[in-house]
Structures are given as structure tokens and as C-alpha cells.
Design an enzyme around this catalytic site. Sequence first.
Site, PDB file in Angstrom:
ATOM      1  N   GLU A  34       0.831  -1.207   0.000  1.00 43.70           N
ATOM      2  CA  GLU A  34       0.000   0.000   0.000  1.00 43.70           C
ATOM      3  C   GLU A  34       0.867   1.259   0.000  1.00 43.70           C
ATOM      4  O   GLU A  34       1.457   1.617   1.016  1.00 43.70           O
ATOM      5  CB  GLU A  34      -0.924   0.016   1.226  1.00 43.70           C
ATOM      6  CG  GLU A  34      -1.906  -1.136   1.280  1.00 43.70           C
ATOM      7  CD  GLU A  34      -2.941  -1.073   0.180  1.00 43.70           C
ATOM      8  OE1 GLU A  34      -3.289   0.045  -0.269  1.00 43.70           O
ATOM      9  OE2 GLU A  34      -3.401  -2.139  -0.237  1.00 43.70           O
ATOM     10  N   GLU A  75      -5.636   4.441   7.959  1.00 44.59           N
ATOM     11  CA  GLU A  75      -5.150   3.891   6.686  1.00 44.59           C
ATOM     12  C   GLU A  75      -5.071   2.371   6.742  1.00 44.59           C
ATOM     13  O   GLU A  75      -5.359   1.692   5.749  1.00 44.59           O
ATOM     14  CB  GLU A  75      -3.800   4.495   6.309  1.00 44.59           C
ATOM     15  CG  GLU A  75      -3.304   4.051   4.952  1.00 44.59           C
ATOM     16  CD  GLU A  75      -4.277   4.348   3.818  1.00 44.59           C
ATOM     17  OE1 GLU A  75      -4.403   3.486   2.918  1.00 44.59           O
ATOM     18  OE2 GLU A  75      -4.911   5.420   3.805  1.00 44.59           O
ATOM     19  N   GLU A  82     -10.461  -2.425   1.828  1.00 46.82           N
ATOM     20  CA  GLU A  82     -10.238  -2.583   0.389  1.00 46.82           C
ATOM     21  C   GLU A  82      -9.844  -4.014   0.044  1.00 46.82           C
ATOM     22  O   GLU A  82     -10.336  -4.580  -0.934  1.00 46.82           O
ATOM     23  CB  GLU A  82      -9.174  -1.606  -0.096  1.00 46.82           C
ATOM     24  CG  GLU A  82      -9.642  -0.176  -0.144  1.00 46.82           C
ATOM     25  CD  GLU A  82      -8.584   0.783  -0.649  1.00 46.82           C
ATOM     26  OE1 GLU A  82      -7.460   0.338  -0.947  1.00 46.82           O
ATOM     27  OE2 GLU A  82      -8.893   1.980  -0.748  1.00 46.82           O
TER      28      GLU A  82
END
Length: 128
Positions: A34, A75, A82
Site C-alpha cells: 500500500e 489507513e 479494500e
Amino acid sequence: MSDFKVPPKAKGFKRLFKALFYSKDGLKCAWAEESAFRQIVILALFCIVLASYLTKDFLEWGLLILPCFLSVVIELINSSIEKAVDFTGTEFHPLAKKAKDMASSAQLIGLIFWAFIWGRYLLTLYFN
């Protein structure tokens, strides 16, 4: 079906020890996969060091680094949502888009909070 087997549940301190390794694996995965996580962590580290030089006491320092840690946590949650949505399927679904968009908006709010706290502090520092 996949060949993946869930390991047996540990108890007591062994469970805590295993949980620490699972957390380490999660951080490694987030860092490797990420780019947004890497950017947030680097910005957070910069701000933590900067806060160490700018602040006069521990309370100020703590209040300045709070949004840094909050954004890193948000995050991680955003990235995990996700990944979970991507795991469920490759075709587009409006609910999948909504889940991803809501997780992303949580990060946006965290970053706005971060900018507000730091902006207010730096303005106060500049005008005093």
C-alpha cells in the site's frame, strides 16, 4: 475450496505472542503493498520528529502526534476494507464501491483533522 487451514487457537500468553506476530505481518503487508500507507507513515514520522523540536512539554507533543497515529490507524483499516472487498469478487458492485469510498472518506477526515491541528499550532507559533 482452498487448501488454507485455520491454525488452532492459542490461549494465554501464547495467544498474545502469536497476535504480535500477526500484527507484524499486517504491518509488513501494508508497507509492501500500500503506497498510501507508506506515504502516511513517512509523513507521520516526519511530524513526530518535528513535534519533538517544536513543543515545550509532553502534552503539546502528545496532541500534535495524535492525528499522526490516528491517520496511520485509519489507513490500516481503509486498506483492510479494500482488501476484503477485493477478495469477495472482481466484478463491480455498487455496495463494494460504497464500502471503499466510505473507508477512503474516513482517511480524508483524519487528514483534515491532522492539517487542522498542525495548521493551528504552527499559526499560533508564528504569531506569538
